[in-house]
Structures are given as structure tokens and as C-alpha cells.
Write a protein that holds these residues in place. Sequence first.
Motif, short mmCIF file in Angstrom:
data_model
loop_
_atom_site.label_atom_id
_atom_site.label_comp_id
_atom_site.label_asym_id
_atom_site.label_seq_id
_atom_site.Cartn_x
_atom_site.Cartn_y
_atom_site.Cartn_z
N THR A 271 -7.24 -20.37 13.29
CA THR A 271 -7.53 -19.36 14.31
C THR A 271 -7.48 -19.96 15.70
O THR A 271 -8.11 -20.99 15.95
N VAL A 272 -6.73 -19.33 16.59
CA VAL A 272 -6.83 -19.63 18.02
C VAL A 272 -7.66 -18.50 18.62
O VAL A 272 -7.20 -17.37 18.75
N GLY A 273 -8.92 -18.80 18.93
CA GLY A 273 -9.85 -17.75 19.34
C GLY A 273 -10.07 -17.69 20.84
O GLY A 273 -10.55 -16.69 21.37
N LYS A 274 -9.69 -18.75 21.54
CA LYS A 274 -9.98 -18.88 22.96
C LYS A 274 -8.75 -19.39 23.66
O LYS A 274 -8.10 -20.33 23.17
N SER A 292 -8.07 -23.15 21.91
CA SER A 292 -8.85 -23.77 20.85
C SER A 292 -8.16 -23.56 19.51
O SER A 292 -7.41 -22.60 19.33
N ASP A 294 -9.29 -23.52 15.35
CA ASP A 294 -10.32 -23.60 14.32
C ASP A 294 -9.58 -23.57 12.98
O ASP A 294 -8.84 -22.63 12.70
N ARG B 242 -5.09 -10.78 7.94
CA ARG B 242 -5.36 -10.80 9.38
C ARG B 242 -4.45 -9.88 10.18
O ARG B 242 -3.27 -9.74 9.87
N ASP B 244 -4.30 -10.37 13.86
CA ASP B 244 -4.79 -11.16 14.99
C ASP B 244 -4.06 -10.73 16.27
O ASP B 244 -2.84 -10.88 16.40
N LEU B 246 -4.07 -12.02 19.24
CA LEU B 246 -3.47 -13.09 20.05
C LEU B 246 -2.17 -13.59 19.44
O LEU B 246 -1.22 -13.89 20.16
N VAL B 277 -8.37 -12.81 26.33
CA VAL B 277 -8.61 -12.69 24.90
C VAL B 277 -10.02 -12.15 24.68
O VAL B 277 -10.98 -12.64 25.27
N GLY B 280 -12.92 -13.86 22.60
CA GLY B 280 -12.77 -15.14 23.28
C GLY B 280 -13.72 -16.21 22.82
O GLY B 280 -14.22 -16.99 23.62
N ALA B 281 -14.02 -16.25 21.51
CA ALA B 281 -14.87 -17.30 20.97
C ALA B 281 -14.05 -18.17 20.02
O ALA B 281 -13.15 -17.69 19.34
N VAL B 282 -14.39 -19.45 19.99
CA VAL B 282 -13.66 -20.44 19.19
C VAL B 282 -13.52 -19.98 17.73
O VAL B 282 -12.47 -20.15 17.12
N SER B 284 -13.85 -16.86 16.34
CA SER B 284 -13.72 -15.42 16.15
C SER B 284 -12.25 -15.04 16.26
O SER B 284 -11.57 -15.44 17.21
N PRO B 286 -9.23 -13.08 17.43
CA PRO B 286 -9.07 -12.17 18.58
C PRO B 286 -8.80 -10.73 18.13
O PRO B 286 -7.90 -10.48 17.34
#
Lengths: 417, 417
Positions: A271-274, A292, A294, B242, B244, B246, B277, B280-282, B284, B286
Amino acid sequence: MINDAPQVDVERLVGELQALAAISDCPEPPPAVTRVVFTETDLRARDYLRSLYEAAGLTVRVDPIGNTFARWHGSDPKASAVGTGSHCDAIPHAGMYDGTVGVLSGLEAIRALQASGYQPRRSIEVVMFTSEEPTRFGVGCTGSRLMSGAMSPADLAKLTDEADDDYDTVRRRAGFTGELSEVRLPGDYYDAFVELHIEQGPELEAGDLAIGAVTAIAAPAQANFTVTGEGGHAGAVLMPRRRDALVAAAEMIAAIDSIARASRSPDLVATVGKLEVHPGAVNSIPSKVTFSLDLRDIDGANRDAVLKQIEVETEQIATRREVQLEHRTLNADPPATSDPRIVDAVVQSATSLGQAHQKMISRAYHDSLFMARVAPMGMIFIPCRGGVSHRPDEYSSPEALAAGVQTLALTLAELAR
Amino acid sequence: MINDAPQVDVERLVGELQALAAISDCPEPPPAVTRVVFTETDLRARDYLRSLYEAAGLTVRVDPIGNTFARWHGSDPKASAVGTGSHCDAIPHAGMYDGTVGVLSGLEAIRALQASGYQPRRSIEVVMFTSEEPTRFGVGCTGSRLMSGAMSPADLAKLTDEADDDYDTVRRRAGFTGELSEVRLPGDYYDAFVELHIEQGPELEAGDLAIGAVTAIAAPAQANFTVTGEGGHAGAVLMPRRRDALVAAAEMIAAIDSIARASRSPDLVATVGKLEVHPGAVNSIPSKVTFSLDLRDIDGANRDAVLKQIEVETEQIATRREVQLEHRTLNADPPATSDPRIVDAVVQSATSLGQAHQKMISRAYHDSLFMARVAPMGMIFIPCRGGVSHRPDEYSSPEALAAGVQTLALTLAELAR
């Protein structure tokens, strides 16, 4: 062992979950929740928990980074304790069950055991871990990492937040003082540690099951990528001359997704969340992008191989796009295995309660991943609707909560005999 | 027409550029500059300019959105004026020459003409346009759009910034009151408008030329894209399930780059400069991504065809990735052609000064794009090092500035006869 099903007050538990959810920095009302470590809001949530612990007659201890221990004293003060608990911080725009259920269910389990007349030999403790979520400092589980020795006090102290303040400064400003070296627990502190948590996945709901007895926790890795290209005016630099950091990062993100989907392990997730764009103006070519990563798998070796493959392929993209790439692995923790004695206690408790259950793996990681280094560890999962978590519509029903607390109470009673 | 080369005080001009650069919200020192419209910093810059105008004996008028006119009265008060000028706002982390050179060179040209004893028949005015940059409200050139009727007061009033405050509220809070309908200029207000600007491209430097006489300005289009997928916990949702946002957006950005590079027009440029995003958490997935598109070409029909192609291909990606896509075109302005009389005046002025020059196209857009709707328009380009703009290392030499001001002064003198 106690013989009857403990009397759980699920209305009280739901009320406390809702009261905690109302302590939030999210612009939207509950069930949307934002509660980041060491903010005013985090401190208010801690005060609320302390009031509940004290009302239940528990002895409260707070360590130098805010990990909070609420103890029901057992009859043998020399015996190692039995621990339970989870975290109360929440990522931005999250839900009201992740973590909080583990803390408040621990309290409710103790209250139910107290009401039943049960007297533990070992002390039973509810732990609230500081900063399970990586939101503020980029690394998750700092509370349990420090408790278990998975991270050194020196490494923790120098983690920084977006304002570039270091962890040590921020925790002191929030009122948590004392030496960081005092956070680490002795190896004989807990005889067993068991965390109750929402599954954050769809398996229990799909199987119409009330309880998951977790046998292992998947291995997470986190990394940061920085792509540096060349900025300029969006109107004036023709396409062939461009070295656009965002276009390169976009190609990398698509590649990471492809690599993860093609992995031999079906449990591998990436996951790229940020992502942040510099300078971030409509009419300016991005000169720098940070993002980021994960990466998790229950197969640690496969996860490491995939991380290596991502590093190689993103480097190739950087070369082709004529941008610079830096990647830094923040952590790459090994997976953890539950203690069979605790898994058995969970299974037997669920069985005696007539709750449908299964053994399963945790794909999300939890403080228990690190507690496994310092204590025999187990986890209890309860279903959450649609497997949804880290979102405002995260939900576990009162029935699911009640089954979880009853199973936890019987498990704690068995382990604390 | 004046006969000698006007005496330009380039040290004074550079000093004023540096003083203006010091009025900045950029955490880095000058030459890095951030100056966003209607901030305290913008207001301080405006105060500084007013002090310079008044010291030169010019009459200052400020319209209801802060466009500022500094007039040197001509001998014939009934004759339409000759305008020059540019903007003083700067995108985050920009340089100190974009726009500012056009405003301060206009002032310096007037001072040079005053010193030469020249008396204009037509009044000569330096304009500082409000908000050429789209940073705050997502649309550039709001000052000149409203002046020229390219945007209606109603449409302008409801533009919003990131705090969700509308343009009308923000300008009033900054002290600019009066009716928005009063901003529009009458068709006979200017007999000619000529803007001096750094090229923001590499052509003049590469050709060792001092002056570009701009014959046309490329047609810009801006659009916003919103990609909505499904969020969730980064550990718990397996890859095949997923959606996603992003990853889908990343694929779209790579596609936009490919489409632009394959365009039949070598002048077509496409830029995604801004991306956000959510959450925008590492850890989570998107759930929502928004990004901007800036698309320009000197061939308006090709630009529109490319925009259409981008819409089609991003829709295909959205369908394949099972995400929702919304796109909204904020503006798609037609290109502008310079007035031959003004182009000739620039060319003749440069020739008489012995400055190497060429006719050329502007790929960046400027307030002159909109002024062309309400006045005969021309532009003067001067070289900037490496074609670099919108970056702290943006640079035009004192020699380049001096040649530009002299050419501007002679052009204004010719047009104001």
C-alpha cells in the motif's frame, strides 16, 4: 475457571465506545474519529479512560511514554500478571472500534469477572499502548516496541513528526516524563498477554463466526521513497525536456501494485497510503515527491523478496525517467507466533460459550506483534462489518462485542488461575 | 519618440526586486519566494509598491479586487491610456523574477522617461494584476479575467480556497471592497497594453538574444480530477479486492504524460502539479485522490483534442480499476494574438537600441492573454537562466533587465505619443 458465562453489560460498553469516539479531532462527527498521539484530544481520551479504571477499583500506572496499565490485583502478588489491552489512537478520518474495543473490552471483562465473584491468583492488567498508529512519527506501535525492546530508547527519541519535533520532546510536552529506559518490561512481567481486536478483514463475517483465535501475526515492513526530478513552469518546459518527479512516482506506484498482485503469496499486500508533491502548485512541474510504502505478508521471506523486487524496479523507472530515487526502510519486523497455551484457552472459552470460532492469521499488525517478544502472546478477533476498518463506517455489532468480551473474560480467568 | 537610449538605473531596479523578494512566506530565504494573494504578505508587498509609485509622482488607484493602477498623466487627459505591468504574487517556493519584473520594470521605464524629459500625450499606467497565479483559488489571472470580462463577477465571487472561503469573502477580509462589477475596464480604457516578462523558457538564452517580441500566447486549459475508490486497512484487504484510488490516479498520470508526449503538436504540454490523497495515512488504502491538470498548446484545437483524449483514457482506467472518476474543466481559454502595431513598436525599439531580438510565441500564459480581449496587446520577453522559472533559482541578469526596461521605455514612448 468460572463455570457460568460472565455477565457482560454490552450497553455500557457501547456507551463507553461512543463517549470515546466523541473525543476526536475529525471535522466530521462520530463515528468518524481522528485521535493522534500526544495531541490535546489524545490526552482527553486518556483522562476519560483513567476515570473508568478508577471507578472499577483498578490501580493505574503510566509509564514514561504514556503506556497505561490498569491492574486488578490478584491473590498472589509475586506471580507474573496476565495482560490484555490495545490502543486508543486513531488515524485521520478513521472509525470508532479499531483498538478501542481491545481496551474497553479488557475493562468490561474485568468488571464481569468481578461481578461473578471470581478472584484471580495472578493480577490482571488492561494496557493502553501509546501510538499503535504510525500517523504522527511514521512508525507504528512505538509503545509496545519500547516495552518489548524491539526499538531502543535512543532510536525512539529521535523519531520526528511533520513539525520536525522529536518524539522525546513531544512526549515531554504532553506531560510524560521520566527515563525512556524505564519503559522496557522485564521478561517475567507477564505470564500471558492476550489482545482482543476487530478482525479488520472479512473472514469471520463471511464464515458466520463469532471468534477468531489468532495463531500468527503477519510481518509488516515500512519504507519511504523520495523521487527528485526537475521543477519548472508548467507552460514553458516542453515534454521531451521534462524530468517530472510525480510522473516517475506514478509509474512506481503502478509498478508496486503490479508486483504485489503478481506475488506468489496471496497474503502479500502493498500500500502507498501517503504521497506529497513539492512544490504542489497547479502550474508548476513537480520537482520532488515523497511517498510511503507499507508491505506485509505472513511469509516473512516472501515479503523481503518482494521489497527487494520493488527496490529494483523503482530504481529502473528512476533511471529511465532521469530522476533520483532514495528509499529508506523504516522497519521490517519479523512475524510473530501465538503461544499455543493461549490459543487453546481462547478456543476452549469460545467452545464453552457455544460461540462459533476458528483459528486464523492476523494480516494487520498489532501491539501483540511486539508483546510476543516479551511475553507468551495470543489474540482474539471479532467480526467487523464487511471487513471494513480505518474508515468511519467501521462497525462491530453489540452481539459481536458481547461474544468477544465473554470469550476474553473466560480466557483471562483461565490464564490468571 | 525619444532619440537617446533611456537612462535606466538597473541597480535601483535590482534593489527593488530584492526588497520585494524579502516580503515572502517561504521558510527559505530569498531568492526563494512564496507570496499568495490576499495574505498579510501580499498586502505588505502592495504597500511597498505603493510607496515606490508615490515617490515617482504617480497617481495610484486600486480597484475592488486589488488590481492596482499607477498613472503618469499624459498631456491629453481624454486620450485612452497606454498600459504596462504584470503581477507580484508567487506560487509556493518560487523565484523572485516571475511577474515582479514586469511591474517594477514598468515603474523603472516611467522613471527613465521622466528623467529624459519626455512628455507623453497619452497617460502611461503600470498595472499590478491581482492573483495571476492559481495557487489560492485554483484559477489563474483572476484580476485580468475580471477586468476583461473573461470571467463574470458572479463566477469569480464563488471561487473557493482550501479553507472553503469564497473569493468575495477573502478579498473583503483583505480590505478590498466595492462592487465586483466595477472591475471591468471599458473597451476604450487602453489604446495599447504591453507586458514585460521573463521568458520562462530557454529560447532567448539559447539564441543569445536580449528581447523577444511575443506574437501570440498559448491557450491554457485547467481541469480537476477526483478519483474515488474504496479505503480500508492496509494490512487486511487482499490485493484482488482492492479499489485503490491512488493506484488508479497513478495510472492516469502516467497516461496523461504518454498522451502529451505523443501529441502531434510539439508545443503541447500537460502537467499534474497538485495531488492530494485521502485519508493520507501510511497504513490506510487511499479512498480518494484529487489532482489538477494544466494543459497548453499554441494550437487551441489540438489542445482541446488532447483534453478529450485524456478524458477518454482516464475514464477507461477508472472502469478497469473499478473506481469512480469525476473531471471538471475549470477553464479552457482561447489563445491570444498580439497587435501587430505593438509587435512592431517592440521590434523597432529593440532595433534602435541595438538589442538582438526575435519574434516568438509565449508558451506560458499571462495576464496579457486576457488583456487582449479588452485592448490591443503585446508582450516583451527577456531571457532567464536555463529557461528556469517557478523555482528559487529563477534568474535574469542585470544586463537582461536593463535591455528589457530600455526596450519597454521606448515602446511605451512610441505608443503614448
